[in-house]
Enzyme design. Structure first.
Site, PDB file in Angstrom:
ATOM      1  N   LEU A 107       0.846  -1.192   0.000  1.00  0.00           N
ATOM      2  CA  LEU A 107       0.000   0.000   0.000  1.00  0.00           C
ATOM      3  C   LEU A 107       0.881   1.241   0.000  1.00  0.00           C
ATOM      4  O   LEU A 107       1.984   1.235   0.546  1.00  0.00           O
ATOM      5  CB  LEU A 107      -0.936   0.002   1.218  1.00  0.00           C
ATOM      6  N   GLY A 152       1.029  -5.200   1.318  1.00  0.00           N
ATOM      7  CA  GLY A 152      -0.018  -5.200   0.291  1.00  0.00           C
ATOM      8  C   GLY A 152       0.407  -5.955  -0.960  1.00  0.00           C
ATOM      9  O   GLY A 152      -0.423  -6.571  -1.631  1.00  0.00           O
ATOM     10  N   ASN A 176       4.574  -7.739   6.455  1.00  0.00           N
ATOM     11  CA  ASN A 176       5.549  -7.145   7.403  1.00  0.00           C
ATOM     12  C   ASN A 176       4.995  -5.945   8.164  1.00  0.00           C
ATOM     13  O   ASN A 176       5.763  -5.149   8.711  1.00  0.00           O
ATOM     14  CB  ASN A 176       6.801  -6.714   6.633  1.00  0.00           C
ATOM     15  N   GLU A 177       3.679  -5.793   8.195  1.00  0.00           N
ATOM     16  CA  GLU A 177       3.073  -4.579   8.779  1.00  0.00           C
ATOM     17  C   GLU A 177       3.568  -4.252  10.181  1.00  0.00           C
ATOM     18  O   GLU A 177       3.758  -3.086  10.528  1.00  0.00           O
ATOM     19  CB  GLU A 177       1.551  -4.711   8.786  1.00  0.00           C
TER      20      GLU A 177
HETATM   21  C1  LIG Z   1      -7.528  -2.651  16.527  1.00  0.00           C
HETATM   22  C2  LIG Z   1      -8.326  -2.389  15.238  1.00  0.00           C
HETATM   23  C3  LIG Z   1      -7.428  -2.506  14.052  1.00  0.00           C
HETATM   24  C4  LIG Z   1      -8.135  -2.184  12.748  1.00  0.00           C
HETATM   25  C5  LIG Z   1      -7.119  -2.355  11.662  1.00  0.00           C
HETATM   26  C6  LIG Z   1      -7.613  -1.935  10.332  1.00  0.00           C
HETATM   27  C7  LIG Z   1      -6.745  -1.865   9.362  1.00  0.00           C
HETATM   28  C8  LIG Z   1      -5.304  -2.164   9.583  1.00  0.00           C
HETATM   29  C9  LIG Z   1      -4.486  -0.885   9.555  1.00  0.00           C
HETATM   30  C10 LIG Z   1      -3.669  -0.627   8.582  1.00  0.00           C
HETATM   31  C11 LIG Z   1      -3.539  -1.588   7.436  1.00  0.00           C
HETATM   32  C12 LIG Z   1      -2.273  -1.356   6.789  1.00  0.00           C
HETATM   33  C13 LIG Z   1      -1.913  -2.496   5.916  1.00  0.00           C
HETATM   34  C14 LIG Z   1      -0.661  -2.060   5.236  1.00  0.00           C
HETATM   35  C15 LIG Z   1      -0.201  -2.670   4.147  1.00  0.00           C
HETATM   36  C16 LIG Z   1       1.001  -2.142   3.440  1.00  0.00           C
HETATM   37  O1  LIG Z   1       1.263  -2.536   2.343  1.00  0.00           O
HETATM   38  S1  LIG Z   1       1.970  -0.906   4.213  1.00  0.00           S
HETATM   39  C17 LIG Z   1       3.380  -0.752   3.103  1.00  0.00           C
HETATM   40  C18 LIG Z   1       4.411  -1.812   3.415  1.00  0.00           C
HETATM   41  N1  LIG Z   1       5.520  -1.693   2.480  1.00  0.00           N
HETATM   42  C19 LIG Z   1       6.799  -1.743   2.870  1.00  0.00           C
HETATM   43  O2  LIG Z   1       7.127  -1.909   4.026  1.00  0.00           O
HETATM   44  C20 LIG Z   1       7.827  -1.552   1.794  1.00  0.00           C
HETATM   45  C21 LIG Z   1       8.534  -0.229   1.984  1.00  0.00           C
HETATM   46  N2  LIG Z   1       9.499  -0.020   0.923  1.00  0.00           N
HETATM   47  C22 LIG Z   1      10.706  -0.668   0.911  1.00  0.00           C
HETATM   48  O3  LIG Z   1      11.051  -1.467   1.739  1.00  0.00           O
HETATM   49  C23 LIG Z   1      11.611  -0.328  -0.269  1.00  0.00           C
HETATM   50  O4  LIG Z   1      11.147   0.876  -0.843  1.00  0.00           O
HETATM   51  C24 LIG Z   1      11.633  -1.429  -1.348  1.00  0.00           C
HETATM   52  C25 LIG Z   1      10.231  -1.791  -1.771  1.00  0.00           C
HETATM   53  C26 LIG Z   1      12.387  -2.636  -0.827  1.00  0.00           C
HETATM   54  C27 LIG Z   1      12.374  -0.847  -2.570  1.00  0.00           C
HETATM   55  O5  LIG Z   1      13.640  -0.366  -2.135  1.00  0.00           O
HETATM   56  P1  LIG Z   1      14.472   0.551  -3.135  1.00  0.00           P
HETATM   57  O6  LIG Z   1      14.482  -0.071  -4.482  1.00  0.00           O
HETATM   58  O7  LIG Z   1      15.755   0.862  -2.436  1.00  0.00           O
HETATM   59  O8  LIG Z   1      13.601   1.874  -3.293  1.00  0.00           O
HETATM   60  P2  LIG Z   1      13.422   3.018  -2.195  1.00  0.00           P
HETATM   61  O9  LIG Z   1      13.271   2.439  -0.838  1.00  0.00           O
HETATM   62  O10 LIG Z   1      14.453   4.070  -2.425  1.00  0.00           O
HETATM   63  O11 LIG Z   1      11.966   3.593  -2.604  1.00  0.00           O
HETATM   64  C28 LIG Z   1      11.818   4.393  -3.782  1.00  0.00           C
HETATM   65  C29 LIG Z   1      10.806   5.463  -3.460  1.00  0.00           C
HETATM   66  O12 LIG Z   1       9.540   4.806  -3.191  1.00  0.00           O
HETATM   67  C30 LIG Z   1       9.090   5.174  -1.892  1.00  0.00           C
HETATM   68  N3  LIG Z   1       8.348   4.035  -1.328  1.00  0.00           N
HETATM   69  C31 LIG Z   1       8.802   2.780  -1.125  1.00  0.00           C
HETATM   70  N4  LIG Z   1       7.821   1.992  -0.628  1.00  0.00           N
HETATM   71  C32 LIG Z   1       6.708   2.777  -0.527  1.00  0.00           C
HETATM   72  C33 LIG Z   1       5.363   2.561  -0.070  1.00  0.00           C
HETATM   73  N5  LIG Z   1       4.929   1.357   0.346  1.00  0.00           N
HETATM   74  N6  LIG Z   1       4.515   3.629  -0.086  1.00  0.00           N
HETATM   75  C34 LIG Z   1       4.926   4.843  -0.524  1.00  0.00           C
HETATM   76  N7  LIG Z   1       6.190   5.141  -0.977  1.00  0.00           N
HETATM   77  C35 LIG Z   1       7.054   4.088  -0.959  1.00  0.00           C
HETATM   78  C36 LIG Z   1      10.336   5.515  -1.119  1.00  0.00           C
HETATM   79  O13 LIG Z   1      10.039   6.311   0.009  1.00  0.00           O
HETATM   80  C37 LIG Z   1      11.140   6.251  -2.173  1.00  0.00           C
HETATM   81  O14 LIG Z   1      10.554   7.524  -2.317  1.00  0.00           O
HETATM   82  P3  LIG Z   1      11.494   8.785  -2.682  1.00  0.00           P
HETATM   83  O15 LIG Z   1      12.184   8.397  -3.970  1.00  0.00           O
HETATM   84  O16 LIG Z   1      12.444   8.931  -1.527  1.00  0.00           O
HETATM   85  O17 LIG Z   1      10.524   9.914  -2.831  1.00  0.00           O
END
Ligand SMILES: CCCCC/C=C\C/C=C\CCC/C=C/C(=O)SCCNC(=O)CCNC(=O)[C@H](O)C(C)(C)COP(=O)(O)OP(=O)(O)OC[C@H]1O[C@@H](n2cnc3c(N)ncnc32)[C@H](O)[C@@H]1OP(=O)(O)O
Length: 301
Positions: A107, A152, A176-177
């Site tokens: 996400l 996601g 990994n949330e």
């Molecule tokens: C008690 C009641 C409870 C009720 C509960 C109800 C709901 C539950 C609540 C919430 C639900 C949430 C569920 C969430 C699901 C998700 O998917 S959260 C996202 C999880 N994703 C990650 O952890 C991945 C994060 N990213 C990375 O680890 C790395 O970016 C990579 C994917 C391994 C790629 O690495 P690399 O190639 O080195 O690229 P960069 O890290 O430099 O990233 C490039 C740019 O992209 C941006 N970015 C990366 N991931 C995301 C993302 N997920 N969202 C937005 N942006 C992202 C990163 O910041 C860089 O941006 P800039 O270039 O610096 O601008």
């Protein structure tokens, strides 16, 4: 399944007939689609009929840099999926990534950080919709996972009927949330439990496991691990095996197995949205997201 009910003008605008997208109308090659292959899609999603497999479409996610599931990207994915479901010439979809090394980063954190409750509600509705559309699809859906697939991205993979993962140690997959200080909602949890079993899911969810390919295969989160240059061909041959089954029998069976899990969300979609909005709006959760986004930035040095 109604797509536009309750969505705000922005999303409804995006859901307008996708043919608005220049050059992407069905039958005309979209920009960059090369040798005139009949394809369709939108800026972030390219759908190409598989030239080597009748009735099979390859859906390429191309939302650089990391295929993060933004509201626009989700909407384009939903539009493409709906078109494929409605086009009876297609029986199967291979979902893959056009972003090198990344299947989907999950996400889009910027859709949940610093956003007002109305936006978070709209966003979560689209997240629910994508899961339901893939998980309950009548088509055979095979994930050709050619990159890292956290949270996601893992949910999207788990929603496929079969998962082929490239054997690259960087291409970890998992929910990994908890590492971000948030949690996977119950329907993410349900799909993981259905796939790897209760105890393995309980441990993986609490510890925010990202499984490297060998472990992912061993725990069962993916079905096959192959060399990177064989992911697409393997997905295609598995698709042929699944399409050898009469559609109606396979679809009824898929529904028999998956409907109870989907119903748990369908029966409480609004409550789930409200729970998400309340949870994600907490100061402590917003702080966790801020810290995590900062870490991502620092990582780049
Ligand atoms: C008690 C009641 C409870 C009720 C509960 C109800 C709901 C539950 C609540 C919430 C639900 C949430 C569920 C969430 C699901 C998700 O998917 S959260 C996202 C999880 N994703 C990650 O952890 C991945 C994060 N990213 C990375 O680890 C790395 O970016 C990579 C994917 C391994 C790629 O690495 P690399 O190639 O080195 O690229 P960069 O890290 O430099 O990233 C490039 C740019 O992209 C941006 N970015 C990366 N991931 C995301 C993302 N997920 N969202 C937005 N942006 C992202 C990163 O910041 C860089 O941006 P800039 O270039 O610096 O601008």
């Amino acid at each position: 399944m109604a797509l536009t009910v309750g969505l705000r003008p922005l999303t409804r605008a995006l859901l307008r007939p996708w043919a608005r997208v220049p050059g992407a109308a069905l039958g005309r090659p979209a920009a960059g689609s090369g040798d005139g292959v009949r394809c369709f899609g939108s800026p972030r999603v390219l759908v190409e009929p598989d030239p080597a497999a009748v009735g099979v479409a390859v859906m390429k996610m191309r939302n650089p840099p990391v295929n993060s599931l933004s509201l626009e990207f989700l909407t384009e994915l939903l539009i493409s999926l709906e078109k494929l479901e409605n086009d009876k010439t297609f029986r199967g979809i291979i979902i893959t990534s056009d972003c090198p090394g990344i299947f989907s980063a999950g996400l889009d954190l910027l859709e949940m950080y610093g956003r007002d409750p109305a936006h978070c509600a709209e966003y979560w509705k689209a997240v629910q919709e994508l899961w339901l559309r893939v998980y309950l699809s009548n088509l055979v859906v095979i994930g050709a996972i050619n990159g890292i697939s956290p949270a996601g991205g893992c949910l999207l993979s788990l929603s496929c009927d079969y998962r082929v993962l490239a054997n690259n140690p960087k291409y970890a997959i998992g929910l990994n949330e908890t590492l971000l200080g948030i949690i996977a909602p119950f329907w993410f949890k349900d799909v993981l439990v259905n796939t790897i079993g209760h105890r393995a899911a309980e441990r993986a969810l609490q510890l925010g496991f990202l499984f490297p390919p060998s472990d992912a295969l061993q725990v069962g989160i993916v079905d096959q691990v192959v060399p990177e240059d064989q992911v697409q061909s393997t997905a295609r041959s598995v698709m042929a095996q699944w399409l050898a089954i009469p559609d109606h029998a396979r679809q009824l069976t898929k529904n028999l197995v998956r409907k109870p899990t989907a119903d748990r969300l369908l029966q409480q979609r609004d409550a789930d949205i409200q729970n998400f909005v309340r949870f994600i709006s907490r100061d402590s959760i917003q702080k966790s997201l801020h810290v995590y986004l900062e870490k991502l930035k620092q990582k780049k040095g």
